[in-house]
Scaffold this active site. Structure first.
Site, PDB file in Angstrom:
ATOM      1  N   GLY A  53     -83.285 -48.186  89.827  1.00 43.03           N
ATOM      2  CA  GLY A  53     -82.990 -48.140  87.845  1.00 43.03           C
ATOM      3  C   GLY A  53     -84.297 -47.612  86.563  1.00 43.03           C
ATOM      4  CB  ALA A 111     -83.187 -62.900  74.199  1.00 42.54           C
ATOM      5  CG  HIS A 153    -116.016 -56.689  66.147  1.00 39.80           C
ATOM      6  ND1 HIS A 153    -115.846 -55.481  66.498  1.00 39.80           N
ATOM      7  CD2 HIS A 153    -117.525 -56.871  66.318  1.00 39.80           C
ATOM      8  CE1 HIS A 153    -116.990 -54.868  67.717  1.00 39.80           C
ATOM      9  NE2 HIS A 153    -118.033 -56.003  67.494  1.00 39.80           N
TER      10      HIS A 153
HETATM   11  C1  LIG Z   1     -83.876 -60.925  84.335  1.00 40.50           C
HETATM   12  C2  LIG Z   1     -83.601 -61.083  82.944  1.00 40.50           C
HETATM   13  C3  LIG Z   1     -84.038 -61.098  81.815  1.00 40.50           C
HETATM   14  C4  LIG Z   1     -84.468 -60.844  80.716  1.00 40.50           C
HETATM   15  N1  LIG Z   1     -86.074 -60.856  80.069  1.00 40.50           N
HETATM   16  C5  LIG Z   1     -85.527 -59.958  77.949  1.00 40.50           C
HETATM   17  C6  LIG Z   1     -86.786 -60.223  77.629  1.00 40.50           C
HETATM   18  O1  LIG Z   1     -87.950 -59.976  77.781  1.00 40.50           O
HETATM   19  N2  LIG Z   1     -86.730 -60.136  76.102  1.00 40.50           N
HETATM   20  C7  LIG Z   1     -85.310 -60.159  75.785  1.00 40.50           C
HETATM   21  O2  LIG Z   1     -85.169 -60.292  74.476  1.00 40.50           O
HETATM   22  N3  LIG Z   1     -83.941 -60.203  76.530  1.00 40.50           N
HETATM   23  C8  LIG Z   1     -84.233 -60.479  77.783  1.00 40.50           C
HETATM   24  N4  LIG Z   1     -83.246 -60.914  78.365  1.00 40.50           N
HETATM   25  C9  LIG Z   1     -81.711 -60.915  78.020  1.00 40.50           C
HETATM   26  C10 LIG Z   1     -81.645 -61.857  77.199  1.00 40.50           C
HETATM   27  O3  LIG Z   1     -81.552 -63.153  78.150  1.00 40.50           O
HETATM   28  C11 LIG Z   1     -79.911 -61.684  76.689  1.00 40.50           C
HETATM   29  O4  LIG Z   1     -79.712 -60.959  76.444  1.00 40.50           O
HETATM   30  C12 LIG Z   1     -79.981 -63.124  75.798  1.00 40.50           C
HETATM   31  O5  LIG Z   1     -79.743 -64.416  76.885  1.00 40.50           O
HETATM   32  C13 LIG Z   1     -78.200 -62.903  75.645  1.00 40.50           C
HETATM   33  O6  LIG Z   1     -78.166 -64.344  74.031  1.00 40.50           O
HETATM   34  P1  LIG Z   1     -76.978 -64.907  73.978  1.00 40.50           P
HETATM   35  O7  LIG Z   1     -77.104 -65.927  72.868  1.00 40.50           O
HETATM   36  O8  LIG Z   1     -75.871 -64.071  73.285  1.00 40.50           O
HETATM   37  O9  LIG Z   1     -76.282 -65.562  75.348  1.00 40.50           O
HETATM   38  P2  LIG Z   1     -76.477 -66.346  76.632  1.00 40.50           P
HETATM   39  O10 LIG Z   1     -77.801 -66.459  76.662  1.00 40.50           O
HETATM   40  O11 LIG Z   1     -75.387 -65.261  77.431  1.00 40.50           O
HETATM   41  O12 LIG Z   1     -75.462 -67.084  76.803  1.00 40.50           O
HETATM   42  C14 LIG Z   1     -74.573 -66.983  76.638  1.00 40.50           C
HETATM   43  C15 LIG Z   1     -73.612 -68.927  76.554  1.00 40.50           C
HETATM   44  O13 LIG Z   1     -72.607 -68.839  76.096  1.00 40.50           O
HETATM   45  C16 LIG Z   1     -72.429 -70.088  77.296  1.00 40.50           C
HETATM   46  N5  LIG Z   1     -70.880 -69.599  77.586  1.00 40.50           N
HETATM   47  C17 LIG Z   1     -70.368 -68.257  77.879  1.00 40.50           C
HETATM   48  N6  LIG Z   1     -69.138 -68.306  77.407  1.00 40.50           N
HETATM   49  C18 LIG Z   1     -68.628 -70.410  77.400  1.00 40.50           C
HETATM   50  C19 LIG Z   1     -67.291 -70.994  76.840  1.00 40.50           C
HETATM   51  N7  LIG Z   1     -65.684 -70.350  77.193  1.00 40.50           N
HETATM   52  N8  LIG Z   1     -67.932 -71.839  76.319  1.00 40.50           N
HETATM   53  C20 LIG Z   1     -68.310 -72.485  76.339  1.00 40.50           C
HETATM   54  N9  LIG Z   1     -69.934 -72.110  76.069  1.00 40.50           N
HETATM   55  C21 LIG Z   1     -69.308 -70.455  76.649  1.00 40.50           C
HETATM   56  C22 LIG Z   1     -72.998 -69.773  78.308  1.00 40.50           C
HETATM   57  O14 LIG Z   1     -72.507 -70.536  79.488  1.00 40.50           O
HETATM   58  C23 LIG Z   1     -73.782 -69.827  77.935  1.00 40.50           C
HETATM   59  O15 LIG Z   1     -74.764 -70.297  77.990  1.00 40.50           O
HETATM   60  C24 LIG Z   1     -83.469 -60.984  79.439  1.00 40.50           C
HETATM   61  C25 LIG Z   1     -82.241 -61.238  80.645  1.00 40.50           C
HETATM   62  C26 LIG Z   1     -82.384 -61.113  82.041  1.00 40.50           C
HETATM   63  C27 LIG Z   1     -81.332 -61.403  83.119  1.00 40.50           C
END
Ligand SMILES: Cc1cc2nc3c(=O)[nH]c(=O)nc-3n(C[C@H](O)[C@H](O)[C@H](O)COP(=O)(O)OP(=O)(O)OC[C@H]3O[C@@H](n4cnc5c(N)ncnc54)[C@H](O)[C@@H]3O)c2cc1C
Length: 479
Positions: free
Chosen positions: A181, A320, A444
């Protein structure tokens, strides 16, 4: 199952305690709302527990390996530069635990109630939360769904194929690693694992390319080569077979020749689907697209007026930083404010070694969009601070619209790129012209000066480099 005796009443419920959900919870609480945050696993979500933070801690550790030579040039005598992976794992766990505790204490300080369990909508204003044998029912006025995304395909060889949550969370370093990828996760893993001694190969399938400005792509490829990371491009007929303690990867290369490489582990860029399975969205009629991503507007509002969705569960881009922005906007909307999400100046960053940061149009995109552009570049070896700190790799590139002299894109590879890009983000958001960047004074010695010189170079006026071609000085008003 024990069912809570009477349904609780809450103004706002937020489902999912990842960066999107906890940010929304804090902002709604700051604006006076009574908030219940529901999380089925750990606060911080993918970002804190498996994604952004573990991956960046890993990259940070690997980056130190790239500094050892420079450190000894400075006079330090490093007798044993062995890397102890178990010490690193302890450190990473401490970081994750500390940040998780930080999120919990912020929620507490903002009087946010946290309930652990899996949330499912029972009706448009009622939610059920299941935790083992315990079941709680909550009536709410408004809700924000922030449940993230999950991988939508099955692994080909589960014993050796890593997923995105495992890639930076291994118990031991593999001897070989194949990455298929072109996204930022691939590049971060490639440079970091390679610096820590893993033999890394990147495979780009036919018609795939790193999606950055072409000058950045050229430099990325040079850096991959310098780090002895194998890059196979225009690959067809990619196939993985199980081999002794690993996999054999076969493919047809660019010249039409059959190739085979062996590896202990492999990772393939994954496509994601909305994490909506257990939410009971059908029951209340919330609309999702064909990949289960919740359909919402720029404010996060779904087709139900009082229910919002934010973050990865709303689809690409999966960052995030986007989840947090959407979280603030949705929380402000339900608290009576007005705001919207505009990702025009959202940067693309890669914590590779060296790092990459990019915002706005690439030179190629700007041309396709109909801009007549002028570009400027400044190579980091010419910058005093980059040179004295041993960070000579990389450059800053500015893309300016020739008609208005507005900055429409900035692309940086090299130490400091990720911090430096904020200047371009703010400038872009404020519709800044070249002179707005050139007029102020910059610290600087610092890498900031490379940004100034890249913009000066768009008009042939960069001081610390010889202009490669004649540029149009008359386009800028010299004060
Ligand atoms: C290896 C890796 C590196 C990354 N690096 C970056 C980076 O450098 N910069 C960046 O901006 N992004 C990065 N990301 C992406 C980032 O992690 C995600 O975009 C971000 O975590 C999304 O946030 P979110 O709050 O939308 O969802 P999530 O972080 O997925 O959180 C969702 C939460 O909801 C909970 N949940 C789900 N369903 C239910 C339910 N029915 N009831 C109660 N709780 C529930 C889950 O347990 C989880 O804790 C990276 C991702 C990975 C995998």
């Amino acid at each position: 199952m024990v069912v809570g005796e009477i349904a609780q009443e809450k103004e706002v419920v937020i489902i999912g305690g990842g960066p999107g959900g906890y940010t929304a919870a804090i902002r709604a609480a700051q604006l006076g709302k009574e908030v219940l945050l529901i999380e089925q696993k750990k606060l911080g979500g993918v970002c804190l527990n498996e994604g952004c933070i573990p991956s960046k801690t890993f990259v940070h550790a690997a980056k130190q390996a790239s500094k050892l030579e420079h450190i000894s040039t400075l006079g330090y005598q490093i007798e044993n530069n062995r890397f102890d992976y178990s010490s690193f794992l302890t450190y990473k766990n401490q970081v994750v635990t500390q940040l998780g505790a930080g999120v919990a204490s912020l929620c507490k300080a903002n009087k946010i109630e946290i309930m652990y369990g899996r949330a499912t909508f029972i009706s448009e204003n009622k939610i059920g939360i299941e935790n083992g044998h315990h079941y709680e029912v909550v009536n709410f006025e408004q809700a924000i769904i922030a449940t993230g995304a999950k991988v939508d395909s099955k692994k080909i060889l589960p014993n050796y194929q890593l997923d995105r949550l495992q890639l930076f969370n291994l118990d031991r370093l593999p001897d070989q690693l194949i990455l298929v990828g072109s996204d930022y996760i691939i590049l971060e893993a490639a440079f970091a694992y390679s610096l820590l001694g893993t033999k890394v190969s990147i495979i780009l399938q036919k018609n795939k390319e790193f999606e950055y400005d072409l000058d950045i792509v050229k430099e990325v490829k040079r850096q991959l080569k310098k780090n002895k990371i194998s890059l196979y491009t225009e690959i067809e007929k990619l196939h993985f077979d199980e081999a002794e303690n690993g996999v054999e990867c076969s493919f047809i290369n660019q010249k039409g020749e059959a190739n085979k490489i062996y590896s202990n582990a492999f990772y393939m860029s994954e496509s994601l689907t909305g994490n909506t399975e257990s939410l009971g969205l059908d029951r209340i009629g919330i609309m999702v697209d064909e990949h289960q991503f919740i359909i919402c507007d720029k404010q996060g509002r779904t087709n139900l007026n009082h229910i919002f969705a934010i973050g990865d569960v709303t689809g690409e881009p999966f960052y995030a930083v986007k989840s947090m922005k959407q979280g603030k906007v949705a929380a402000e909307m339900i608290s009576g404010g007005i705001n919207e999400v505009d990702l025009t100046w959202m940067p693309k960053v890669v914590h590779s070694i060296p790092p990459i940061a990019s915002v706005g149009y690439t030179e190629e995109e700007a041309k396709i969009a109909g801009f007549s552009t002028k570009t400027g570049q400044y190579q980091l070896p010419g910058n005093g601070y980059a040179l004295l700190t041993g960070n000579r790799d990389g450059f800053v590139k500015a893309v300016i619209d020739e008609q208005t002299n507005r900055l429409i894109g900035m692309h940086i590879i090299g130490e400091g790129a990720i911090e430096l890009i904020s200047t371009a983000i703010i400038g872009g958001e404020m519709v800044a012209r070249d002179e707005d960047f050139i007029f102020p004074t910059y610290p600087h010695p610092s890498i900031n000066e490379a940004l100034l010189e890249a913009i000066e170079d768009t008009v042939g006026l960069s001081i610390h480099q010889v202009a490669k071609k004649k540029k149009r000085k008359e386009k800028m008003t010299i004060q």
